[in-house]
Write an enzyme that holds these catalytic residues in place. Structure first.
Site, PDB file in Angstrom:
ATOM      1  N   HIS A  18     -10.309   9.546  37.546  1.00 54.13           N
ATOM      2  CA  HIS A  18      -8.854   9.705  37.378  1.00 54.13           C
ATOM      3  C   HIS A  18      -8.288  10.616  38.472  1.00 54.13           C
ATOM      4  CE1 HIS A  18      -9.711   9.026  32.849  1.00 54.13           C
ATOM      5  NE2 HIS A  18      -9.031   7.975  33.248  1.00 54.13           N
ATOM      6  N   LYS A  42      -6.469   5.144  18.662  1.00 54.49           N
ATOM      7  CA  LYS A  42      -7.741   5.288  19.376  1.00 54.49           C
ATOM      8  C   LYS A  42      -8.632   6.425  18.867  1.00 54.49           C
ATOM      9  CE  LYS A  42      -7.414   3.051  23.874  1.00 54.49           C
ATOM     10  NZ  LYS A  42      -7.520   3.243  25.315  1.00 54.49           N
ATOM     11  N   ARG A  91     -11.262  -0.746  38.268  1.00 52.75           N
ATOM     12  CA  ARG A  91     -12.691  -0.586  38.512  1.00 52.75           C
ATOM     13  C   ARG A  91     -13.416  -1.917  38.614  1.00 52.75           C
ATOM     14  NH1 ARG A  91     -13.238   3.318  33.541  1.00 52.75           N
ATOM     15  NH2 ARG A  91     -11.564   1.890  33.037  1.00 52.75           N
ATOM     16  N   SER A 129     -14.222   7.499  30.608  1.00 51.89           N
ATOM     17  CA  SER A 129     -14.156   8.586  29.628  1.00 51.89           C
ATOM     18  C   SER A 129     -15.151   8.338  28.504  1.00 51.89           C
ATOM     19  CB  SER A 129     -12.736   8.688  29.063  1.00 51.89           C
ATOM     20  OG  SER A 129     -11.814   8.951  30.089  1.00 51.89           O
TER      21      SER A 129
HETATM   22  P1  ADP Z   1      -6.379   3.704  29.079  1.00 54.34           P
HETATM   23  O1  ADP Z   1      -6.655   4.097  27.672  1.00 54.34           O
HETATM   24  O2  ADP Z   1      -4.965   3.411  29.377  1.00 54.34           O
HETATM   25  O3  ADP Z   1      -7.339   2.696  29.663  1.00 54.34           O
HETATM   26  P2  ADP Z   1      -7.782   5.647  30.642  1.00 54.34           P
HETATM   27  O4  ADP Z   1      -7.597   7.115  30.536  1.00 54.34           O
HETATM   28  O5  ADP Z   1      -9.093   5.105  30.224  1.00 54.34           O
HETATM   29  O6  ADP Z   1      -6.591   5.062  29.836  1.00 54.34           O
HETATM   30  O7  ADP Z   1      -7.455   5.166  32.114  1.00 54.34           O
HETATM   31  C1  ADP Z   1      -6.221   5.351  32.721  1.00 54.34           C
HETATM   32  C2  ADP Z   1      -6.193   4.617  34.040  1.00 54.34           C
HETATM   33  O8  ADP Z   1      -7.163   5.161  34.928  1.00 54.34           O
HETATM   34  C3  ADP Z   1      -6.488   3.125  33.954  1.00 54.34           C
HETATM   35  O9  ADP Z   1      -5.696   2.460  34.911  1.00 54.34           O
HETATM   36  C4  ADP Z   1      -7.936   3.045  34.351  1.00 54.34           C
HETATM   37  O10 ADP Z   1      -8.267   1.783  34.910  1.00 54.34           O
HETATM   38  C5  ADP Z   1      -8.027   4.134  35.388  1.00 54.34           C
HETATM   39  N1  ADP Z   1      -9.373   4.660  35.538  1.00 54.34           N
HETATM   40  C6  ADP Z   1     -10.179   5.136  34.568  1.00 54.34           C
HETATM   41  N2  ADP Z   1     -11.376   5.515  35.077  1.00 54.34           N
HETATM   42  C7  ADP Z   1     -11.329   5.261  36.407  1.00 54.34           C
HETATM   43  C8  ADP Z   1     -12.256   5.391  37.496  1.00 54.34           C
HETATM   44  N3  ADP Z   1     -13.492   5.851  37.304  1.00 54.34           N
HETATM   45  N4  ADP Z   1     -11.833   5.013  38.730  1.00 54.34           N
HETATM   46  C9  ADP Z   1     -10.604   4.526  38.909  1.00 54.34           C
HETATM   47  N5  ADP Z   1      -9.689   4.352  37.936  1.00 54.34           N
HETATM   48  C10 ADP Z   1     -10.039   4.714  36.705  1.00 54.34           C
END
Ligand code: ADP
Length: 161
Positions: A18, A42, A91, A129
């Site tokens: 992130h 969630k 990803r 996460s």
């Molecule tokens: P959500 O619940 O909306 O998926 P996340 O916190 O999991 O929220 O992710 C938020 C954003 O960050 C999403 O666009 C996700 O694809 C991106 N993201 C999460 N992990 C990574 C990573 N390792 N590299 C790049 N983008 C990421």
């Protein structure tokens, strides 16, 4: 005109993946507002306040980045912040299918809003996460390579028996 983007997500917890997206997207917009989703369905590990506070610590030295929580639709949050863009990270193909659908829906709801996609840096391709939480639960040392320092400490405290 000032370019403003929102970066919505659960961030439960924020990872180095992130953070990489935050730093890179900040280079193309003047202001980036990180939106922590208050999404009860969630059942998150960290409360919204915990997530907002941990992200504030992580981004404190990056200019032009703010952290807020929101509930409801991302487009409404974006509108409220005066944003022209939504930032999302990609990803994998699985991310892509879901993100494409979301981007179309959001654009339909609010045609002035565009989604900016950033492809993950290679070293973070398999970082999520969910993985972080799973490893932290079993006390793996690998977690310190995946999240900022303060987040690692908070994870250790959460799972301390
Ligand atoms: P959500 O619940 O909306 O998926 P996340 O916190 O999991 O929220 O992710 C938020 C954003 O960050 C999403 O666009 C996700 O694809 C991106 N993201 C999460 N992990 C990574 C990573 N390792 N590299 C790049 N983008 C990421």
């Amino acid at each position: 005109m000032e370019k403003i983007a929102v970066y919505p997500g659960s961030f439960d917890p924020i990872t180095l993946g992130h953070l990489d997206i935050i730093k890179r997207s900040r280079k193309v917009v003047d202001k980036l507002v990180i939106g922590v989703m208050n999404n009860n369905s969630k059942s998150p590990l960290f409360s919204v306040d915990e997530r907002v506070n941990m992200i504030k610590v992580v981004v404190k030295d990056i200019e032009g980045v703010e952290v807020k929580s929101f509930s409801g639709l991302t487009v409404d949050f974006a509108r409220q912040e005066g944003a022209q863009f939504i930032v999302r990270g990609l990803r994998s193909i699985t991310d892509f299918e879901y993100e494409l659908e979301m981007a179309h829906v959001n654009h339909k709801l609010y045609p002035d809003l565009d989604t900016l996609f950033f492809t993950t840096s290679l070293q973070y391709t398999y970082l999520s996460s969910t993985t972080v939480k799973e490893l932290a639960r079993y006390g793996s040392n690998e977690v310190s390579q995946m999240v900022p320092c303060n987040v690692n400490k908070m994870l250790e405290e959460k799972f301390r028996r």
